[in-house]
Scaffold this active site. Structure first.
Site, PDB file in Angstrom:
ATOM      1  N   ASN A 152      52.953  32.618  32.434  1.00  0.00           N
ATOM      2  CA  ASN A 152      53.093  31.079  32.057  1.00  0.00           C
ATOM      3  C   ASN A 152      54.800  30.713  31.724  1.00  0.00           C
ATOM      4  O   ASN A 152      54.899  29.765  31.858  1.00  0.00           O
ATOM      5  CB  ASN A 152      52.174  30.989  30.712  1.00  0.00           C
ATOM      6  CG  ASN A 152      52.440  31.740  29.669  1.00  0.00           C
ATOM      7  OD1 ASN A 152      53.151  32.797  29.822  1.00  0.00           O
ATOM      8  ND2 ASN A 152      51.953  31.366  28.554  1.00  0.00           N
ATOM      9  N   GLU A 249      52.245  40.265  22.333  1.00  0.00           N
ATOM     10  CA  GLU A 249      52.058  39.074  22.155  1.00  0.00           C
ATOM     11  C   GLU A 249      51.011  38.592  23.033  1.00  0.00           C
ATOM     12  O   GLU A 249      51.248  38.237  24.353  1.00  0.00           O
ATOM     13  CB  GLU A 249      53.393  38.145  22.839  1.00  0.00           C
ATOM     14  CG  GLU A 249      54.797  38.483  21.805  1.00  0.00           C
ATOM     15  CD  GLU A 249      54.571  38.042  20.505  1.00  0.00           C
ATOM     16  OE1 GLU A 249      53.786  37.093  20.008  1.00  0.00           O
ATOM     17  OE2 GLU A 249      55.819  38.175  19.732  1.00  0.00           O
ATOM     18  N   CYS A 283      49.893  30.184  25.206  1.00  0.00           N
ATOM     19  CA  CYS A 283      49.106  31.121  24.265  1.00  0.00           C
ATOM     20  C   CYS A 283      49.258  30.531  23.064  1.00  0.00           C
ATOM     21  O   CYS A 283      47.975  30.654  22.395  1.00  0.00           O
ATOM     22  CB  CYS A 283      49.981  32.208  24.302  1.00  0.00           C
ATOM     23  SG  CYS A 283      51.439  32.362  23.612  1.00  0.00           S
ATOM     24  N   GLU A 459      58.414  38.343  17.992  1.00  0.00           N
ATOM     25  CA  GLU A 459      59.500  38.096  18.759  1.00  0.00           C
ATOM     26  C   GLU A 459      60.439  37.093  17.992  1.00  0.00           C
ATOM     27  O   GLU A 459      60.015  36.255  17.155  1.00  0.00           O
ATOM     28  CB  GLU A 459      59.195  37.617  20.307  1.00  0.00           C
ATOM     29  CG  GLU A 459      58.182  38.753  20.872  1.00  0.00           C
ATOM     30  CD  GLU A 459      58.226  38.493  22.404  1.00  0.00           C
ATOM     31  OE1 GLU A 459      57.665  37.390  22.819  1.00  0.00           O
ATOM     32  OE2 GLU A 459      58.813  39.234  22.996  1.00  0.00           O
TER      33      GLU A 459
HETATM   34  P1  NDP Z   1      47.750  39.556  31.667  1.00  0.00           P
HETATM   35  O1  NDP Z   1      47.257  40.414  30.532  1.00  0.00           O
HETATM   36  O2  NDP Z   1      46.738  39.666  32.914  1.00  0.00           O
HETATM   37  O3  NDP Z   1      49.266  40.437  32.040  1.00  0.00           O
HETATM   38  C1  NDP Z   1      50.439  40.638  31.391  1.00  0.00           C
HETATM   39  C2  NDP Z   1      51.163  41.826  32.095  1.00  0.00           C
HETATM   40  O4  NDP Z   1      50.648  42.873  32.060  1.00  0.00           O
HETATM   41  C3  NDP Z   1      51.364  41.479  33.562  1.00  0.00           C
HETATM   42  O5  NDP Z   1      52.770  41.572  33.942  1.00  0.00           O
HETATM   43  C4  NDP Z   1      50.411  42.325  34.064  1.00  0.00           C
HETATM   44  O6  NDP Z   1      50.575  42.700  35.481  1.00  0.00           O
HETATM   45  C5  NDP Z   1      50.677  43.630  33.219  1.00  0.00           C
HETATM   46  N1  NDP Z   1      49.516  44.546  33.102  1.00  0.00           N
HETATM   47  C6  NDP Z   1      48.142  44.435  33.493  1.00  0.00           C
HETATM   48  N2  NDP Z   1      47.537  45.414  33.410  1.00  0.00           N
HETATM   49  C7  NDP Z   1      48.371  46.447  33.024  1.00  0.00           C
HETATM   50  C8  NDP Z   1      48.080  47.759  32.615  1.00  0.00           C
HETATM   51  N3  NDP Z   1      46.990  48.450  32.692  1.00  0.00           N
HETATM   52  N4  NDP Z   1      49.480  48.314  32.376  1.00  0.00           N
HETATM   53  C9  NDP Z   1      50.572  47.737  32.005  1.00  0.00           C
HETATM   54  N5  NDP Z   1      50.734  46.408  32.619  1.00  0.00           N
HETATM   55  C10 NDP Z   1      49.684  45.853  33.071  1.00  0.00           C
HETATM   56  O7  NDP Z   1      48.168  38.189  31.539  1.00  0.00           O
HETATM   57  P2  NDP Z   1      48.490  37.060  32.439  1.00  0.00           P
HETATM   58  O8  NDP Z   1      49.915  37.463  33.101  1.00  0.00           O
HETATM   59  O9  NDP Z   1      47.148  36.772  33.090  1.00  0.00           O
HETATM   60  O10 NDP Z   1      48.924  35.962  31.147  1.00  0.00           O
HETATM   61  C11 NDP Z   1      48.146  35.248  30.542  1.00  0.00           C
HETATM   62  C12 NDP Z   1      47.774  35.692  29.127  1.00  0.00           C
HETATM   63  O11 NDP Z   1      48.941  36.025  28.320  1.00  0.00           O
HETATM   64  C13 NDP Z   1      46.828  34.851  28.198  1.00  0.00           C
HETATM   65  O12 NDP Z   1      45.740  35.445  27.753  1.00  0.00           O
HETATM   66  C14 NDP Z   1      47.845  34.372  27.236  1.00  0.00           C
HETATM   67  O13 NDP Z   1      47.298  33.963  25.954  1.00  0.00           O
HETATM   68  C15 NDP Z   1      48.854  35.558  27.091  1.00  0.00           C
HETATM   69  N6  NDP Z   1      50.008  34.987  26.609  1.00  0.00           N
HETATM   70  C16 NDP Z   1      50.624  35.302  25.429  1.00  0.00           C
HETATM   71  C17 NDP Z   1      51.581  34.828  24.847  1.00  0.00           C
HETATM   72  C18 NDP Z   1      52.239  35.242  23.426  1.00  0.00           C
HETATM   73  O14 NDP Z   1      53.166  35.238  23.240  1.00  0.00           O
HETATM   74  N7  NDP Z   1      51.303  35.526  22.574  1.00  0.00           N
HETATM   75  C19 NDP Z   1      52.460  34.015  25.500  1.00  0.00           C
HETATM   76  C20 NDP Z   1      52.025  33.826  27.145  1.00  0.00           C
HETATM   77  C21 NDP Z   1      50.884  34.278  27.318  1.00  0.00           C
HETATM   78  P3  NDP Z   1      49.760  41.945  36.649  1.00  0.00           P
HETATM   79  O15 NDP Z   1      49.773  40.553  36.323  1.00  0.00           O
HETATM   80  O16 NDP Z   1      50.786  41.784  37.780  1.00  0.00           O
HETATM   81  O17 NDP Z   1      48.564  42.594  36.731  1.00  0.00           O
END
Ligand code: NDP
Length: 485
Positions: A152, A249, A283, A459
Site C-alpha cells: 500500500n 506493523e 492500515c 517505527e
Molecule cells: P501481506 O501480509 O500479505 O505481505 C506483507 C509482506 O510479507 C509481503 O512482502 C509478502 O510478500 C511478505 N510475506 C508473505 N508471506 C511471507 C512469509 N511466510 N515469510 C516472509 N514474508 C512473507 O500484506 P499485504 O502486502 O497484503 O499488505 C496489506 C496488509 O498490510 C494489510 O493487512 C494492512 O493492514 C497491513 N499494513 C500494515 C501497516 C502498518 O504499519 N501497521 C501499514 C500498511 C499495511 P508477498 O506479498 O510477495 O507475498
C-alpha cells in the site's frame, strides 16, 4: 506505458538479474496493463544479498554517526529533486492518484531519511556511577536487518525501515510485495548515488517464499514486517526460531469516535480521510466510525454529500482523487465485503459499486454503511478498501468498551470539543497511535505502531532507534578486584 527497471534486484551496489527466477508481472492498476516484468530471487540472488550485507555492515557501523547521516541526507535531497518522476512511478506501481503520491509517499520517505540522518549523531549511552567503579552503555547496531514490505505504501515503507536501520549502523535486505516492486529498487539506486557503500541496502524480489527463506537465514538479526496479521504471525514465529528481533506493523480495525459536540465538518472530513485516502488501503484507517446519536443524521447526510463528490478515475490525471485498488484480487475481496455487509443488514448510504470508474481498472466507489452493529463482519474484519462502517452510540462508557472490543489495536481517534473528555477517552483506548480532532497524520517525528494483534515495536520517532540497535553495557573496574578466593 512501461516502467521496466534495469534489473529485478539490486545487490551489492549494482543491478542484478537472474532470469531463472519465476516471472513477476507488474501491472498498472489504472488499466491492468503490464508495465514491467521481473524475476523472483533465486537462492543465488538471496545468498548474494545476504552475503554482501553481512560483509558491508561492520565497516559501516564503525563510521561516525554523522558520516552515516550525511549519506542519508544526500539520498533525501535526491528524492526531493526527483519528486515528480518518483511520484509517477509510485502511481504506476500502486494505482494511487498522482495528487497523493506527490505529497504523501516519497516525501514521507524523504522525511524519514532526513529525520534519522539528524537523529543518529544524538544517540548516546548512559554512565552509571557505582562508587569507585562505573558502568557505561553504548547503543550498537544489530547487524543485518530484513525489511518485508506491504503494497500500500511501498516506497514509504522501504524508507521508514531502511532509514533508522542504516542510521544505526545496520545493513538491510529489503523484499517488497511482488505487487509493488518498483519503488524500493529506485531507493536502492538512490542510496548508492548518495554514497552508500555497496551491500548496505539490497532489494530482492519475490513472493512469500523468498521472504520465508530470508527470515530463516542465521545472518539475519532482525525482521521488520509491514503486512497483514496472518503473515505477521507466520513471520514472527519464524523469527522466534532464530531468536531474532522483530518489528511487526500489522493490520487494524480502528475506531474513530465522534461525539455530539464535535465540529461536524472536521469530523466528516477526517472520517473520509481515514477511510478513502489511498482508496482505503491504509492500515491505520478509522474504519469503525462511532457517531453519537444526536449528530448521526447530520453526520450521515453531510458524509453522503461529500463522498458522492469524490472524483474517481485515471490515477495519473491530476484532478482524480481516488484511484483503483491495487489488484483485481483486492477489488474482488472488497466487493465481497460489500455484498456480505448488505446481506447482514447494514444500510448502504452511498457507493457500493464501481460507479464513476473507467473500465479496465479495479475500482470500488467510496462506500458508506450505516446502522452497522458490532457483530457484523464489516465491523470486525479489516477490509482494506474504501468502505466505511458507521455505528451509533449513546454514552462515553459504552463507546469505549465497544471500541476496545477488537483483537486489533493499531490506531484510534476522538472528535469532541470537550478537551477533558478527549484525553480521558484516548487514555482508555487500546491503540498504539491515537489522534484527537485529527486522523491519520503520521509525521516521522511521532512513534507509529500498534498494540494487541496490530503489532510489536514502533517505527519513526526516537522510539525506532531502540528497535534498530541494542544496548551493550560495560562494567569498568577502577579499584582492586575483590575476590574471595
Ligand atoms: P501481506 O501480509 O500479505 O505481505 C506483507 C509482506 O510479507 C509481503 O512482502 C509478502 O510478500 C511478505 N510475506 C508473505 N508471506 C511471507 C512469509 N511466510 N515469510 C516472509 N514474508 C512473507 O500484506 P499485504 O502486502 O497484503 O499488505 C496489506 C496488509 O498490510 C494489510 O493487512 C494492512 O493492514 C497491513 N499494513 C500494515 C501497516 C502498518 O504499519 N501497521 C501499514 C500498511 C499495511 P508477498 O506479498 O510477495 O507475498
Amino acid at each position: 506505458m512501461k516502467a521496466q527497471p534495469k534489473a529485478s534486484h539490486f545487490v551489492d551496489g549494482a543491478w542484478l538479474e537472474d532470469e531463472a527466477g519465476a516471472t513477476v508481472e507488474v501491472l498498472y492498476p489504472g488499466t491492468g496493463e503490464v508495465i514491467a516484468r521481473l524475476h523472483e530471487a533465486t537462492p543465488g540472488v538471496i545468498e548474494a544479498a545476504l552475503a554482501s550485507a553481512a560483509r558491508a555492515q561492520a565497516e559501516w557501523a564503525a563510521l561516525r554517526p554523522v558520516e552515516r547521516g550525511r549519506v542519508l541526507a544526500r539520498a533525501a535531497a535526491i528524492i526531493r529533486e526527483r519528486g515528480e518522476a518518483l511520484a509517477r512511478l509510485e502511481t504506476l506501481d500502486t494505482g494511487k492518484p498522482i495528487q497523493e503520491t506527490r505529497v504523501a509517499d516519497w516525501p514521507s520517505g524523504a522525511d524519514a531519511l532526513e529525520y534519522f540522518a539528524g537523529l543518529a549523531p544524538t544517540v548516546t549511552g548512559e554512565t552509571i556511577p557505582l562508587g569507585t567503579d562505573m558502568v557505561y552503555t553504548i547503543r550498537t547496531a544489530l547487524g543485518v536487518c530484513l525489511g518485508l514490505g506491504a503494497w500500500n505504501y511501498p516506497s514509504q515503507i522501504a524508507c521508514w525501515k531502511s532509514a533508522p536501520a542504516l542510521a544505526m549502523g545496520n545493513a538491510m535486505v529489503f523484499k517488497p510485495s511482488e505487487l509493488t516492486p518498483l519503488g524500493a529498487l529506485e531507493l536502492a539506486a538512490i542510496y548508492v548515488e548518495a554514497g552508500l557503500p555497496p551491500g548496505l541496502f539490497n532489494v530482492v524480489q519475490g513472493r512469500g517464499a523468498v521472504g520465508g527463506a530470508l527470515v530463516a537465514d542465521p545472518r539475519v538479526a532482525k525482521v521488520s514486517l509491514t503486512g497483514s496479521v496472518p503473515t505477521g504471525r507466520r513471520v514472527y514465529q519464524a523469527a522466534a526460531a532464530g531468536i531474532r528481533h522483530v518489528t511487526m506493523e500489522l493490520g487494524g480495525k480502528s475506531p474513530l469516535i465522534v461525539f455530539d459536540d464535535a465540529s461536524l465538518e472536521d469530523a466528516v472530513g477526517a472520517a473520509m480521510l481515514g477511510n478513502f485516502y489511498s482508496a482505503g488501503q491504509v492500515c491505520s484507517n478509522g474504519t469503525r466510525v462511532f457517531v453519537q446519536k444526536g449528530l448521526k443524521a447530520r453526520f450521515l447526510a453531510r458524509l453522503a454529500e461529500r463522498a458522492a463528490a469524490i472524483r474517481l478515475g485515471d490515477p495519473l490525471d491530476e484532478g482524480v482523487q481516488m484511484g483503483p485498488l491495487v489488484s483485481a484480487a483486492q477489488a474482488e475481496k472488497v466487493r465481497g465485503f460489500i455484498e456480505r455487509a448488505r446481506a447482514e443488514g447494514a444500510r448502504l448510504v452511498t457507493g457500493g459499486g464501481p460507479e464513476g470508474a473507467r473500465p479496465g481498472g479495479w475500482f470500488v466507489a467510496p462506500t458508506v454503511f450505516a446502522d452497522v452493529s458490532d457483530g457484523m463482519e464489516i465491523a470486525r474484519e479489516e477490509v482494506f478498501g474504501p468502505v466505511m462502517a458507521v455505528l451509533d452510540f449513546e454514552t462515553e462508557e459504552e463507546v469505549v468498551a465497544r471500541a476496545n472490543a477488537s483483537a486489533f489495536g493499531l490506531a484510534a481517534g476522538v472528535f469532541t470539543r470537550d478537551l477533558a473528555r478527549a484525553h480521558r477517552v484516548i487514555a482508555r483506548l487500546e491503540a498504539g497511535t491515537c489522534w484527537i480532532n485529527a486522523y491519520n497524520l503520521t509525521p516521522v517525528e511521532a512513534p507509529f505502531g500498534g498494540v494487541k494483534a496490530s503489532g510489536v515495536g514502533r517505527e519513526n520517532g526516537r522510539a525506532a532507534i531502540e528497535h534498530y540497535s541494542q544496548v551493550k553495557s560495560v562494567y569498568l573496574g577502577l579499584g582492586p578486584v575483590d575476590s574471595p578466593y
